[in-house]
Design a protein around this motif. Structure first.
Motif, mmCIF file in Angstrom:
data_model
loop_
_atom_site.group_PDB
_atom_site.id
_atom_site.type_symbol
_atom_site.label_atom_id
_atom_site.label_comp_id
_atom_site.label_asym_id
_atom_site.label_seq_id
_atom_site.Cartn_x
_atom_site.Cartn_y
_atom_site.Cartn_z
ATOM 1 N N GLU A 169 0.914 -1.354 0.162
ATOM 2 C CA GLU A 169 -0.012 0.155 0.101
ATOM 3 C C GLU A 169 0.906 1.157 -0.016
ATOM 4 O OE1 GLU A 169 -3.100 2.444 2.781
ATOM 5 O OE2 GLU A 169 -3.071 0.382 3.336
ATOM 6 N N SER A 170 2.091 1.234 0.707
ATOM 7 C CA SER A 170 2.819 2.218 0.598
ATOM 8 C C SER A 170 3.268 2.943 -0.736
ATOM 9 C CB SER A 170 4.063 2.182 1.570
ATOM 10 O OG SER A 170 4.790 0.990 0.838
ATOM 11 N N ARG A 173 0.679 5.358 -1.908
ATOM 12 C CA ARG A 173 0.779 6.596 -1.484
ATOM 13 C C ARG A 173 1.833 7.408 -1.516
ATOM 14 N NH1 ARG A 173 -3.958 6.726 1.625
ATOM 15 N NH2 ARG A 173 -4.979 4.959 2.057
ATOM 16 N N VAL A 275 -7.545 5.595 -2.194
ATOM 17 C CA VAL A 275 -6.446 6.482 -2.276
ATOM 18 C C VAL A 275 -6.656 7.591 -3.313
ATOM 19 C CG1 VAL A 275 -4.107 6.409 -2.734
ATOM 20 C CG2 VAL A 275 -4.932 4.510 -1.352
ATOM 21 N N GLU A 278 -8.391 10.308 -1.712
ATOM 22 C CA GLU A 278 -7.694 11.221 -0.878
ATOM 23 C C GLU A 278 -6.545 12.015 -1.535
ATOM 24 O OE1 GLU A 278 -6.274 8.278 1.915
ATOM 25 O OE2 GLU A 278 -8.189 7.639 2.623
ATOM 26 N N THR A 279 -6.243 11.869 -2.818
ATOM 27 C CA THR A 279 -4.996 12.297 -3.289
ATOM 28 C C THR A 279 -5.327 13.904 -3.886
ATOM 29 O OG1 THR A 279 -4.449 10.122 -4.230
ATOM 30 C CG2 THR A 279 -3.471 12.087 -5.268
#
Length: 279
Positions: A169-170, A173, A275, A278-279
């Motif tokens: 997941e990192s 992000r 994600v 949220e970006t």
């Protein structure tokens, strides 16, 4: 002057010759005696330094291959000496590309960046910009062209390349791109995951420590060539290729463990969409 190392196709064919010899119950000395190939020459042949055509056919005969099966073996022999399409872009036969070109299935775990087969062009440029040695403009464009051609195998080949990517997941992000390019990159991952031959899973950050934290790796499979899997690791100083069964089996076990640890594909896609939001 040292002879160039054998390319992937020569090594794969050499492995087949070795198995033919073993199935015939012959040692290297016994196999090479009628052709006056000594043990050293036989050892080099089985490492990928293939003999001339007449020597190759003589080995087939020595190993009991029937004449009606020669055509397939000769096609493999001729193909082993062909230059791959990647030569036009300045890449040699020892690169990862030559291994992937003959693979029917690729499984990759990526802890650092979006896998190359899922990257947008902007993502590729960002990845290459982080290289230890800056690429010249021409080399950069060649590298991008190569990666786009590799991606075409997911949609244009018949059958298409099977691809299973497990991504930490990192990776999703990291602010490697400006927001609109990052969203486009994540959307492309979702789009690729819709292909029937592509599977994408995400390992959530909240899993904490796990075996994937040790680094990224790739497993390449060759069922049509009836060749064993190869495990491949790229690192900051170069790359490592593993062909021994015990090493590759460890890679397969770790990949299966990570697949069990990761979200299934529908939940992975939902996380990627989160994600994006949220970006």
């Amino acid at each position: 002057m040292d002879r160039p190392k054998p390319n992937a196709r020569k090594r794969l064919l050499a492995n087949k010759l070795r198995r033919l010899r073993e199935n015939a119950g012959l040692t290297q000395v016994e196999a090479g005696a009628p052709m006056r190939f000594n043990k050293n020459k036989m050892s080099r042949i089985e490492l990928g330094y293939l003999p001339d055509y007449n020597g190759f056919v003589a080995l087939l005969d020595r190993y009991g291959v029937i004449v009606s099966d020669y055509d397939d073996w000769v096609r493999q022999y001729d193909r082993a000496f062909e230059k791959g399409w990647w030569h036009a872009y300045g890449l040699d036969d020892m690169s990862y590309i030559s291994l992937e070109a003959d693979a029917d299935e690729v499984r990759v775990y990526e802890f650092g960046i979006v896998p190359g087969l899922l990257q947008t062009e902007a993502g590729m440029r960002a990845a290459f910009a982080g290289a230890r040695e800056p690429l010249s403009p021409r080399r950069l464009e060649n590298e991008i062209a190569v990666r786009l051609r590799r991606q075409a195998r997911l949609t244009d080949d018949d059958p298409p390349l099977k691809f299973h990517a497990i991504i930490d997941e990192s990776v999703l992000r990291r602010p490697d791109l400006v927001p609109h390019e990052q969203c486009a990159q994540l959307e492309q991952i979702i789009e690729r995951a819709e292909l029937p031959n592509v599977t994408v899973q995400v390992v959530p950050i909240n899993h904490g420590f796990h075996s994937g934290r040790n680094g990224s790796f790739t497993i390449l499979s060759y069922p049509r060539l009836r060749e064993p899997d190869i495990a491949y690791i790229e690192h900051g100083f170069g790359s490592l290729q593993f062909e021994k069964a015990k090493d590759v089996n460890v890679a397969r076990l770790v990949f299966r463990h990570l697949a069990d640890l990761a979200l299934d594909e529908p939940d992975s896609i939902r996380l990627i969409r989160q994600v994006i939001a949220e970006t």
